[in-house]
Design a protein around this motif. Sequence first.
Motif, mmCIF file in Angstrom:
data_model
loop_
_atom_site.group_PDB
_atom_site.id
_atom_site.type_symbol
_atom_site.label_atom_id
_atom_site.label_comp_id
_atom_site.label_asym_id
_atom_site.label_seq_id
_atom_site.Cartn_x
_atom_site.Cartn_y
_atom_site.Cartn_z
ATOM 1 N N TYR A 41 0.838 -1.194 0.000
ATOM 2 C CA TYR A 41 0.000 0.000 0.000
ATOM 3 C C TYR A 41 0.877 1.250 0.000
ATOM 4 O O TYR A 41 2.053 1.195 0.323
ATOM 5 C CB TYR A 41 -0.880 0.058 1.257
ATOM 6 C CG TYR A 41 -1.844 -1.092 1.444
ATOM 7 C CD1 TYR A 41 -3.196 -0.944 1.156
ATOM 8 C CD2 TYR A 41 -1.409 -2.313 1.947
ATOM 9 C CE1 TYR A 41 -4.087 -1.978 1.363
ATOM 10 C CE2 TYR A 41 -2.294 -3.358 2.150
ATOM 11 C CZ TYR A 41 -3.633 -3.181 1.859
ATOM 12 O OH TYR A 41 -4.513 -4.208 2.069
ATOM 13 N N ARG A 42 0.244 2.375 -0.305
ATOM 14 C CA ARG A 42 0.884 3.663 -0.134
ATOM 15 C C ARG A 42 0.037 4.499 0.810
ATOM 16 O O ARG A 42 -1.186 4.366 0.828
ATOM 17 C CB ARG A 42 1.004 4.389 -1.486
ATOM 18 C CG ARG A 42 1.978 3.748 -2.465
ATOM 19 C CD ARG A 42 2.074 4.571 -3.733
ATOM 20 N NE ARG A 42 3.044 4.004 -4.664
ATOM 21 C CZ ARG A 42 3.319 4.530 -5.850
ATOM 22 N NH1 ARG A 42 2.663 5.622 -6.245
ATOM 23 N NH2 ARG A 42 4.214 3.964 -6.630
ATOM 24 N N PRO A 43 0.673 5.400 1.602
ATOM 25 C CA PRO A 43 -0.110 6.271 2.475
ATOM 26 C C PRO A 43 -1.122 7.071 1.663
ATOM 27 O O PRO A 43 -0.854 7.484 0.537
ATOM 28 C CB PRO A 43 0.945 7.177 3.109
ATOM 29 C CG PRO A 43 2.209 6.381 3.038
ATOM 30 C CD PRO A 43 2.129 5.598 1.767
ATOM 31 N N VAL A 44 -2.277 7.294 2.246
ATOM 32 C CA VAL A 44 -3.348 8.015 1.574
ATOM 33 C C VAL A 44 -3.648 9.287 2.351
ATOM 34 O O VAL A 44 -3.865 9.245 3.560
ATOM 35 C CB VAL A 44 -4.615 7.147 1.472
ATOM 36 C CG1 VAL A 44 -5.736 7.924 0.809
ATOM 37 C CG2 VAL A 44 -4.326 5.866 0.692
ATOM 38 N N GLU A 45 -3.661 10.409 1.650
ATOM 39 C CA GLU A 45 -3.976 11.697 2.263
ATOM 40 C C GLU A 45 -5.374 12.111 1.843
ATOM 41 O O GLU A 45 -5.729 12.060 0.665
ATOM 42 C CB GLU A 45 -2.955 12.754 1.833
ATOM 43 C CG GLU A 45 -3.154 14.107 2.487
ATOM 44 C CD GLU A 45 -2.046 15.083 2.137
ATOM 45 O OE1 GLU A 45 -2.095 16.228 2.607
ATOM 46 O OE2 GLU A 45 -1.130 14.692 1.384
ATOM 47 N N VAL A 46 -6.188 12.529 2.821
ATOM 48 C CA VAL A 46 -7.565 12.906 2.510
ATOM 49 C C VAL A 46 -8.051 13.937 3.517
ATOM 50 O O VAL A 46 -7.743 13.867 4.708
ATOM 51 C CB VAL A 46 -8.492 11.661 2.525
ATOM 52 C CG1 VAL A 46 -8.506 10.985 3.879
ATOM 53 C CG2 VAL A 46 -9.893 12.012 2.069
ATOM 54 N N ALA A 47 -8.795 14.930 3.027
ATOM 55 C CA ALA A 47 -9.400 15.935 3.901
ATOM 56 C C ALA A 47 -10.656 15.357 4.532
ATOM 57 O O ALA A 47 -11.315 14.483 3.963
ATOM 58 C CB ALA A 47 -9.741 17.189 3.099
ATOM 59 N N ALA A 48 -10.994 15.858 5.725
ATOM 60 C CA ALA A 48 -12.153 15.316 6.437
ATOM 61 C C ALA A 48 -12.768 16.374 7.337
ATOM 62 O O ALA A 48 -12.129 17.366 7.698
ATOM 63 C CB ALA A 48 -11.750 14.097 7.263
ATOM 64 N N THR A 49 -14.041 16.128 7.712
ATOM 65 C CA THR A 49 -14.774 16.987 8.640
ATOM 66 C C THR A 49 -15.227 16.151 9.829
ATOM 67 O O THR A 49 -15.734 15.036 9.642
ATOM 68 C CB THR A 49 -15.998 17.620 7.954
ATOM 69 O OG1 THR A 49 -15.563 18.431 6.860
ATOM 70 C CG2 THR A 49 -16.787 18.474 8.935
ATOM 71 N N VAL A 50 -15.057 16.672 11.034
ATOM 72 C CA VAL A 50 -15.478 15.970 12.245
ATOM 73 C C VAL A 50 -17.004 16.007 12.354
ATOM 74 O O VAL A 50 -17.603 17.081 12.368
ATOM 75 C CB VAL A 50 -14.852 16.601 13.501
ATOM 76 C CG1 VAL A 50 -15.345 15.893 14.766
ATOM 77 C CG2 VAL A 50 -13.331 16.538 13.415
ATOM 78 N N THR A 51 -17.625 14.831 12.434
ATOM 79 C CA THR A 51 -19.084 14.743 12.475
ATOM 80 C C THR A 51 -19.623 14.256 13.816
ATOM 81 O O THR A 51 -20.806 14.415 14.100
ATOM 82 C CB THR A 51 -19.601 13.805 11.372
ATOM 83 O OG1 THR A 51 -18.990 12.511 11.532
ATOM 84 C CG2 THR A 51 -19.256 14.364 9.998
ATOM 85 N N ARG A 52 -18.768 13.629 14.646
ATOM 86 C CA ARG A 52 -19.230 13.187 15.967
ATOM 87 C C ARG A 52 -18.041 13.008 16.900
ATOM 88 O O ARG A 52 -16.901 12.861 16.445
ATOM 89 C CB ARG A 52 -20.021 11.880 15.887
ATOM 90 C CG ARG A 52 -19.253 10.670 15.411
ATOM 91 C CD ARG A 52 -20.173 9.481 15.198
ATOM 92 N NE ARG A 52 -19.466 8.314 14.709
ATOM 93 C CZ ARG A 52 -19.015 7.328 15.466
ATOM 94 N NH1 ARG A 52 -19.211 7.376 16.784
ATOM 95 N NH2 ARG A 52 -18.391 6.309 14.945
#
Length: 213
Positions: A155-166
């Motif tokens: 695998y390769r590291p995956v970068e992703v934006a996110a929003t806190v929902t809980r």
Amino acid sequence: MQRLKLHLVDRADFHKYYEAASGMFVPGGDPPNVGERVTVEVVFQGGPRVLLHGVVLWRRTTGDARARPGCGIGIDGAEQAKIRYLIGYVRGGLIDVRERRRLPVRLRVAYTGQKGRRVNFTRDLNEEGAFVRCAEMLDLGASTMLIISPPGGDYRPVEVAATVTRQHSQGNDRGVGVRFDFRDDHERARWGAFVQKLESDYLEGRLSDEVLL
């Protein structure tokens, strides 16, 4: 911590050994003592291998045709994500079509917090989001950038934006649920492929103990 092993030939056999109200029965002629903490390695033949943590509630050292020797294990509440996934696997699909299944894996994740970069681990994830354990709670609605590290060289590291929902701050399972904010269809497809490969390795028992903890 002692490790017990429960080998299941057929996925439907899971319900012979586990009930939500009473816990899990693990057969064996020399069961650990009541009150002892244990890890139960549940292995499905031709399927996933899952580690469940809990405590011995009772033990039976002798048995007969109706009651085998073994012990009853109270599974920790923090293991419910794994239990839900297993029940979905045993049934051959999702428990509830309104909620996508969540893959219970522990992957290293770096993320941005109020005081800078932090590193912790996921508790579970799917194509839409993840639960990230954290000591410093992130605010609801906060935006963060995650770098999720793979469990091995395939695998390769995956970068992703996110929003806190809980948020979840009770017990040892402290952390936040996040929804991924994909920039485009390509990024969504790349993450989806990552999850599919990870789940394939999970279902075929190829992931290490470090990822299953």
